[in-house]
Design a protein around this motif. Structure first.
Motif, short mmCIF file in Angstrom:
data_model
loop_
_atom_site.label_atom_id
_atom_site.label_comp_id
_atom_site.label_asym_id
_atom_site.label_seq_id
_atom_site.Cartn_x
_atom_site.Cartn_y
_atom_site.Cartn_z
N HIS A 156 -13.44 47.15 -22.85
CA HIS A 156 -14.25 48.28 -22.39
C HIS A 156 -13.40 49.31 -21.67
O HIS A 156 -13.59 50.51 -21.81
N LEU A 157 -12.45 48.80 -20.91
CA LEU A 157 -11.53 49.69 -20.20
C LEU A 157 -10.67 50.47 -21.21
O LEU A 157 -10.46 51.67 -21.07
N GLU B 238 -11.37 51.11 -24.38
CA GLU B 238 -12.18 52.08 -25.11
C GLU B 238 -12.56 53.25 -24.23
O GLU B 238 -12.60 54.39 -24.68
N SER B 239 -12.80 52.95 -22.97
CA SER B 239 -13.15 54.01 -22.05
C SER B 239 -12.00 55.02 -21.93
O SER B 239 -12.21 56.22 -21.85
N ALA B 240 -10.78 54.51 -21.94
CA ALA B 240 -9.62 55.39 -21.90
C ALA B 240 -9.57 56.25 -23.16
O ALA B 240 -9.29 57.45 -23.09
N LEU B 241 -9.88 55.65 -24.30
CA LEU B 241 -9.90 56.43 -25.55
C LEU B 241 -10.93 57.55 -25.46
O LEU B 241 -10.70 58.68 -25.89
N MET B 242 -12.10 57.23 -24.88
CA MET B 242 -13.15 58.24 -24.74
C MET B 242 -12.69 59.40 -23.86
O MET B 242 -13.20 60.50 -23.96
#
Ligand SMILES: Nc1ncnc2c1ncn2[C@@H]1O[C@H](COP(=O)(O)OP(=O)(O)OP(=O)(O)O)[C@@H](O)[C@H]1O
Ligand SMILES: [Mg+2]
Lengths: 212, 261
Positions: B160-161, B163-167
């Motif tokens: 999640h971390l 993916e959150s960075a990708l976002m």
């Protein structure tokens, strides 16, 4: 601004045609598990979709490099994680990841004020409450000032009064800065009160689209 | 070699008697590990006897073909051990990268070491080639195993971390930077620790062996220093190669995080 044509993703999402307009506040509503988060993820190019096409400014998402796209269209996930470090580190990390110039302390303070987070930004994040963390994550994406904001239930951890204040500030910010805001919300009241358009989703399909 | 006590049969037997005494103690204390102790002692004995004969043969008949076969077997065994040892699920592309990193990392360190530092001739002199290859490959194998485990586990745990960075517009490389750094630390730590304790807490096996077999401690120490630097280099190179190529297998060409189920 966004146009969906016959988009299918597994058996989760099936959208024949959908238009989302520029400089508008669009709310996405629908029951749990209906595909709201999945819709935002497709706009952020986090999942490949199986068939159909999504256009952003008349250009197919497939032709826009993902990273460049995500720097213009930033997504705040439903349960945003907090990164290591202080409040300030967490505010700046979006700018760092997207390789933008960092913000001044004054700008950071203004942003904390906008999300009603009355904290010293050099403090750690361990003691923040759930709602405070959510507002910190919101401030982080606002600071990046992207063209489009994709917010997945940005106020789910807030009490009703705080929610109203925050969404109100968010909508004002969007309008003043000519941004486009697309947010998922579980609250019909918020959707009705603040949005220009409401998209209602059920079982992966758009069942109602109120355009303003 | 002068002054070296070759162990006679009865001396070897007395070493086993020592283990048998240990077995009685273990038994008396109610620790149920006799089976493991017996099996591992027997296994170690057989493995070493076999290796001893092979080494005698190889040392007497140095030949580039044998050397290549031996190093091929060592590498294959090491890579297989990494696959087995890692509890996390490994995708096929990741396994390929482990193999490439092991081969390239250890072989380039090995040849640098043998040809530039020690300058052996011919290059396939098994007396040098095999023990040094063994040490570099063995240590790199341990390092990369730790690195693989840490990388895979952390990416799954912190998906999640990431993916959150990708976002937030991060490149895959930036999104996993902390994870990659930590994986490198955990891979290299045992090597660093053994360097720190060396000569004070313990005398390294290779040096002990050399000294016991009559080499001057000064020469033994020089070799030991050179070998430790070689090990450090080989472990680092292998792990860095693995990490730099390995994290990419978790992303597709659209910079999406894809975790095999
Ligand atoms: N990558 C995936 N693979 C398979 N199924 C998925 C995947 N992502 C989501 N789903 C499923 O798709 C459905 C829609 O999920 P989604 O998260 O979009 O719902 P949602 O409308 O956001 O719900 P909520 O209001 O509870 O957040 C759910 O049944 C979910 O389990
Ligand atoms: Mg959701």
């Amino acid at each position: 601004m966004f146009l969906f044509i016959n988009v299918k993703f597994k058996d989760i999402l099936d959208i024949d045609k959908l238009h989302i307009h520029r400089h508008k506040v669009t709310s996405i509503v629908g029951p749990s598990g209906s595909g709201k988060t999945t819709l935002l993820r497709l706009l952020n190019k986090l999942n490949p979709f199986d068939s159909g096409d999504i256009f952003y400014n008349d250009q197919s998402l497939k032709d826009i490099p993902s990273i460049a796209l995500r720097r213009n269209i930033v997504m705040l996930p439903q349960a945003p994680p907090i990164f290591e470090g202080s409040i300030k580190d967490n505010l700046l990390i979006g700018l760092k990841f997207s390789e933008q110039p960092l913000a001044s302390d004054q700008q950071l303070m203004n942003m904390l004020k906008l999300v009603q987070l009355n904290k010293d930004m050099n403090e750690g994040t361990h003691n923040l409450s759930g709602g405070e963390k959510q507002r910190l994550a919101l401030a982080r994406v606002l600071l990046m000032a992207p063209e489009v904001l994709l917010l997945d239930e940005p106020s789910s951890a807030l009490d009703e009064d705080t929610e109203l204040v925050i969404i109100n500030a968010l909508v004002n910010y969007t309008k003043q800065n000519n941004k486009t805001l697309i947010m998922v919300t579980h609250s019909k009241k918020i959707a009705n009160q603040f949005s220009d358009e409401i998209i209602e989703i059920k079982n992966g399909s758009v069942i109602n689209h109120e355009e303003g | 070699m002068e002054g070296v006590i070759d162990l006679e049969l009865w001396q070897m037997i007395s070493a086993y008697i020592f283990v048998i005494i240990l077995l009685f103690i273990v038994k008396a204390r109610g620790i149920s590990r006799e089976k493991e102790i017996i099996i591992s002692s027997v296994r170690m004995t057989l493995q070493l006897i076999l290796t001893g004969y092979i080494l005698v043969y190889l040392f007497n008949y140095s030949n580039p073909l044998y050397t290549i076969v031996v190093i091929g077997l060592m590498e294959a065994f090491a890579i297989y051990t990494v696959f087995k040892r890692t509890k996390s699920k490994l995708s096929i592309p990741l396994k390929k990268i482990i193999a490439i990193a092991m081969l390239f990392g250890t072989l380039s360190s090995l040849f640098y070491f043998l040809l530039v530092v020690i300058k052996i001739t011919p290059w396939y002199d098994n007396r040098y080639f095999i023990p040094i290859a063994g040490m570099l490959i063995g240590n790199s194998m341990t390092g990369i195993s730790l690195g693989v485990t840490k990388l895979v586990d952390d990416i799954y745990q912190q998906r999640h971390l990431v993916e959150s960075a990708l976002m937030l517009g991060a490149t895959p490389k930036a999104a996993v930077k902390d994870i990659v750094d930590k994986a490198f630390d955990s891979a290299i730590l045992p090597t660093i620790n053994s360097m720190v304790g060396m000569g004070i807490v313990f005398l390294p096996g290779m040096m002990t062996g050399q000294i016991l077999s009559g080499t001057s401690p000064v020469t033994a120490i020089k070799y030991q220093i050179a070998i430790m630097l070689g090990i450090l280099g080989s472990v680092s190179l292998t792990v860095i190669l693995f990490l730099q190529l390995g994290y990419k297998t978790f992303f597709n060409e659209e910079s999406q995080l894809v975790l095999p189920e």
